[in-house]
Design an enzyme around this catalytic site. Structure first.
Site, PDB file in Angstrom:
ATOM      1  CG  ASP A  31      -1.849   1.100   1.342  1.00 44.70           C
ATOM      2  OD1 ASP A  31      -2.919   0.885   1.924  1.00 44.70           O
ATOM      3  OD2 ASP A  31      -1.548   2.217   0.849  1.00 44.70           O
ATOM      4  CD  GLU A  81      26.827   2.757   5.883  1.00 42.07           C
ATOM      5  OE1 GLU A  81      26.596   1.550   5.978  1.00 42.07           O
ATOM      6  OE2 GLU A  81      26.265   3.630   6.565  1.00 42.07           O
ATOM      7  CB  CYS A 113      24.689   6.578   8.991  1.00 41.21           C
ATOM      8  SG  CYS A 113      23.854   5.372   7.985  1.00 41.21           S
ATOM      9  CG  HIS A 235      21.120   8.737  10.310  1.00 39.91           C
ATOM     10  ND1 HIS A 235      21.456   8.878   8.980  1.00 39.91           N
ATOM     11  CD2 HIS A 235      20.832   7.416  10.484  1.00 39.91           C
ATOM     12  CE1 HIS A 235      21.376   7.702   8.387  1.00 39.91           C
ATOM     13  NE2 HIS A 235      21.001   6.806   9.274  1.00 39.91           N
ATOM     14  CG  ASN A 278      19.824   5.726   4.764  1.00 40.30           C
ATOM     15  OD1 ASN A 278      20.518   6.716   5.018  1.00 40.30           O
ATOM     16  ND2 ASN A 278      19.821   4.641   5.520  1.00 40.30           N
TER      17      ASN A 278
HETATM   18  P1  HMG Z   1       8.781  -3.084   7.233  1.00 46.91           P
HETATM   19  O1  HMG Z   1       8.700  -4.339   7.992  1.00 46.91           O
HETATM   20  O2  HMG Z   1       8.722  -3.187   5.764  1.00 46.91           O
HETATM   21  O3  HMG Z   1       7.662  -2.063   7.611  1.00 46.91           O
HETATM   22  O4  HMG Z   1      10.137  -2.399   7.651  1.00 46.91           O
HETATM   23  P2  HMG Z   1       6.670  -2.013   8.867  1.00 46.91           P
HETATM   24  O5  HMG Z   1       5.681  -3.100   8.745  1.00 46.91           O
HETATM   25  O6  HMG Z   1       7.461  -1.910  10.153  1.00 46.91           O
HETATM   26  O7  HMG Z   1       5.946  -0.634   8.540  1.00 46.91           O
HETATM   27  C1  HMG Z   1       6.629   0.553   8.625  1.00 46.91           C
HETATM   28  C2  HMG Z   1       5.681   1.623   9.162  1.00 46.91           C
HETATM   29  O8  HMG Z   1       4.673   1.855   8.176  1.00 46.91           O
HETATM   30  C3  HMG Z   1       4.949   1.198  10.431  1.00 46.91           C
HETATM   31  O9  HMG Z   1       4.783   2.355  11.212  1.00 46.91           O
HETATM   32  C4  HMG Z   1       3.587   0.764   9.904  1.00 46.91           C
HETATM   33  O10 HMG Z   1       2.555   0.862  10.861  1.00 46.91           O
HETATM   34  C5  HMG Z   1       3.382   1.770   8.787  1.00 46.91           C
HETATM   35  P3  HMG Z   1       5.443   2.445  12.682  1.00 46.91           P
HETATM   36  O11 HMG Z   1       4.904   1.330  13.474  1.00 46.91           O
HETATM   37  O12 HMG Z   1       6.939   2.260  12.466  1.00 46.91           O
HETATM   38  O13 HMG Z   1       5.109   3.814  13.135  1.00 46.91           O
HETATM   39  N1  HMG Z   1       2.432   1.348   7.748  1.00 46.91           N
HETATM   40  C6  HMG Z   1       1.544   2.177   7.195  1.00 46.91           C
HETATM   41  N2  HMG Z   1       1.262   3.479   7.414  1.00 46.91           N
HETATM   42  C7  HMG Z   1       0.290   4.053   6.659  1.00 46.91           C
HETATM   43  N3  HMG Z   1      -0.404   3.382   5.699  1.00 46.91           N
HETATM   44  C8  HMG Z   1      -0.167   2.081   5.469  1.00 46.91           C
HETATM   45  C9  HMG Z   1       0.840   1.417   6.224  1.00 46.91           C
HETATM   46  N4  HMG Z   1       1.354   0.167   6.235  1.00 46.91           N
HETATM   47  C10 HMG Z   1       2.321   0.132   7.181  1.00 46.91           C
HETATM   48  N5  HMG Z   1      -0.873   1.432   4.520  1.00 46.91           N
HETATM   49  C11 HMG Z   1      11.913  -0.983   8.187  1.00 46.91           C
HETATM   50  C12 HMG Z   1      10.413  -1.057   7.957  1.00 46.91           C
HETATM   51  C13 HMG Z   1      12.277   0.439   8.531  1.00 46.91           C
HETATM   52  C14 HMG Z   1      12.288  -1.883   9.363  1.00 46.91           C
HETATM   53  C15 HMG Z   1      12.630  -1.436   6.902  1.00 46.91           C
HETATM   54  O14 HMG Z   1      12.396  -0.518   5.876  1.00 46.91           O
HETATM   55  C16 HMG Z   1      14.137  -1.590   7.071  1.00 46.91           C
HETATM   56  O15 HMG Z   1      14.613  -2.667   7.476  1.00 46.91           O
HETATM   57  N6  HMG Z   1      14.933  -0.521   6.709  1.00 46.91           N
HETATM   58  C17 HMG Z   1      16.365  -0.553   6.825  1.00 46.91           C
HETATM   59  C18 HMG Z   1      16.869  -0.339   8.243  1.00 46.91           C
HETATM   60  C19 HMG Z   1      16.639   1.054   8.755  1.00 46.91           C
HETATM   61  O16 HMG Z   1      16.459   1.989   8.006  1.00 46.91           O
HETATM   62  N7  HMG Z   1      16.725   1.212  10.085  1.00 46.91           N
HETATM   63  C20 HMG Z   1      16.590   2.504  10.720  1.00 46.91           C
HETATM   64  C21 HMG Z   1      17.409   2.650  11.997  1.00 46.91           C
HETATM   65  S1  HMG Z   1      19.106   2.132  11.779  1.00 46.91           S
HETATM   66  C22 HMG Z   1      19.861   3.473  10.977  1.00 46.91           C
HETATM   67  O17 HMG Z   1      19.310   4.517  10.902  1.00 46.91           O
HETATM   68  C23 HMG Z   1      21.203   3.219  10.391  1.00 46.91           C
HETATM   69  C24 HMG Z   1      21.237   3.008   8.887  1.00 46.91           C
HETATM   70  O18 HMG Z   1      21.055   4.240   8.220  1.00 46.91           O
HETATM   71  C25 HMG Z   1      22.559   2.358   8.482  1.00 46.91           C
HETATM   72  C26 HMG Z   1      23.844   2.983   8.951  1.00 46.91           C
HETATM   73  O19 HMG Z   1      23.998   3.470  10.044  1.00 46.91           O
HETATM   74  O20 HMG Z   1      24.789   2.846   8.169  1.00 46.91           O
HETATM   75  C27 HMG Z   1      20.147   2.074   8.405  1.00 46.91           C
END
Ligand code: HMG
Length: 389
Positions: A31, A81, A113, A235, A278
């Site tokens: 969605d 990185e 990051c 970040h 990102n």
């Molecule tokens: P996911 O499992 O695909 O998504 O992973 P989800 O099911 O957790 O949904 C995400 C949000 O969308 C949730 O909201 C849902 O409720 C909402 P929340 O509970 O978080 O508030 N949602 C909706 N909202 C409106 N309408 C809808 C709908 N459906 C769902 N229809 C995840 C999400 C971020 C985990 C994934 O994208 C991921 O693994 N990303 C990569 C890791 C990441 O970015 N981590 C962030 C912290 S770590 C960091 O910042 C360091 C990094 O930059 C690396 C570095 O340091 O080098 C990553």
């Protein structure tokens, strides 16, 4: 009297292509609300086959050299990185492409990051030792997760170049910093992989722990109070993360977490990351660029910076916006870097995602795709070949 040291100029660059999240959602059946609202992302920058962290970094840095010259720059620190070599620093190629003098030290820094914040703090230290010198700090990254993985929607690519020196025209960097390290496996990329591995939920939790940890240390070091900040740059792996982080900080400090207050504190900081995705090391400094480019006059205001790098290392520090900063911004160029991107469809994005330089040691030209000033022309005998367009 203590010296005023900080960011004298800042310039950004991003990839040649852009994939709207609507195209990703149409492919994987998600969605679109999950992307637009749930993670707060609209589109992601995608690099051309002849772009990489070196071409992005050179593109971001060249305008700084054009405006200020290179006479005072004696150090270039490139944080990334998504490095392209285990031994040679990517900044050495950049040094050559942008024509820095041979009397320059060049080094690459890595801690996910967080790396660019370490680079910025090290630069401040170098300038304090010799105020006549300037340091060129570049954050450059291409974020890549596996196709069809949850992280895929949070990819992106960008570079931010910053000139650090005394009497900065944009933002003065203040003491103290609050720092935090915890050995966690939330996100990592072993040497044999092109794409990052991530435990998404763990990574969000680790980030929030780091917010607490840095703020606790910042306070203990005698930092400012929350009320003294006009805006907070976080970040932003995805822009919703900044909202989660700020809400967490307010909660930790026993303050009201009203969504309007959270949005107001983030100000315009999410505008660029929302459409770029990102960019790892560059993400925090894209937040700063978006804030400075779009907010009403911020002269004399304090900005809080929260830098997080998985693994994990984090830092909270403050900057003060300098009088007259608006005369030195590159707002039009930044908007142009974003709007000039060519939209790709899902198939085009997938082909670019799967593109790899051959590793056989032969002579291989890369397809001419970028319209930017620098390109990775090919590889020959395992040596990357860069050219100016
Ligand atoms: P996911 O499992 O695909 O998504 O992973 P989800 O099911 O957790 O949904 C995400 C949000 O969308 C949730 O909201 C849902 O409720 C909402 P929340 O509970 O978080 O508030 N949602 C909706 N909202 C409106 N309408 C809808 C709908 N459906 C769902 N229809 C995840 C999400 C971020 C985990 C994934 O994208 C991921 O693994 N990303 C990569 C890791 C990441 O970015 N981590 C962030 C912290 S770590 C960091 O910042 C360091 C990094 O930059 C690396 C570095 O340091 O080098 C990553």
């Amino acid at each position: 009297m203590s010296l005023s040291i900080g960011i004298h100029d800042l310039s950004l660059a991003t990839g040649e292509f852009v994939l709207p999240h609507t195209a990703l959602a149409a492919h994987n059946g998600a969605d679109i609300g999950k992307y637009h609202v749930g993670i707060g992302q609209e589109s992601m920058s995608v690099t051309a086959a002849d772009e990489d962290i070196v071409t992005l970094a050179a593109t971001a840095a060249a305008p700084l050299i054009a405006r200020h010259g290179s006479d005072r720059i004696r150090t270039l620190i490139l944080a990334t990185e998504s490095s392209i070599d285990q031994a040679k620093a990517a900044g050495v190629y950049v040094h050559s492409l942008i024509g820095l003098p041979s009397a320059t030290r060049v080094v690459e820094l890595k801690q996910a990051c967080y790396g660019a914040t370490a680079a910025l703090q090290f630069a401040v230290g170098l300038v304090r030792r010799d105020p006549a010198q300037q340091v060129l700090v570049i954050a450059s990254d291409v974020s890549r997760y596996d196709l069809d993985s949850p992280g895929e929607a949070t990819q992106g690519a960008a570079a931010v170049a910053m000139l650090v020196g005394v009497n900065p025209a944009l933002v003065r960097i203040e003491d103290p910093s609050g720092v935090f390290t915890a050995d966690v496996m939330d996100f990592w990329r072993p040497n044999y992989r092109d794409t990052a591995l991530v435990d998404g939920q763990e990574s969000v939790g680790a980030y929030l722990q780091a917010v607490e940890g840095t703020w606790k240390d910042y306070t203990e070091q005698g930092g400012r109070t929350l009320e003294e900040f006009a805006a907070f740059c976080y970040h932003q792996p995805f822009t919703k993360m900044a909202h989660k982080a700020h809400r967490h900080l307010l909660n930790y400090c026993g303050r009201d977490t009203d969504p309007t207050a959270v949005t107001a504190a983030l100000g315009h900081t999410t505008a660029y990351n929302r459409v770029i995705g990102n960019s790892y090391t560059a993400s925090l400094y894209l937040a700063l660029a978006a804030l400075l480019d779009q907010a009403d006059d911020l002269t004399g205001q304090n900005i809080g910076f929260l830098s997080y790098g998985s693994g994990s290392v984090a830092e909270f520090f403050a900057g003060t916006v300098v009088a007259g900063y608006q005369d030195h911004l590159r707002t039009a160029a930044h908007r142009e870097a974003i709007t000039r991107r060519t939209e790709v469809d899902y198939a085009g994005y997938r082909a670019l995602h799967e593109h790899r330089l051959p590793a056989d040691g032969g002579d291989h030209a890369t397809p001419a795709q970028t319209t930017g000033p620098y390109r990775l022309a090919g590889i020959s005998g395992h040596k990357r070949l860069y050219t100016t367009r």
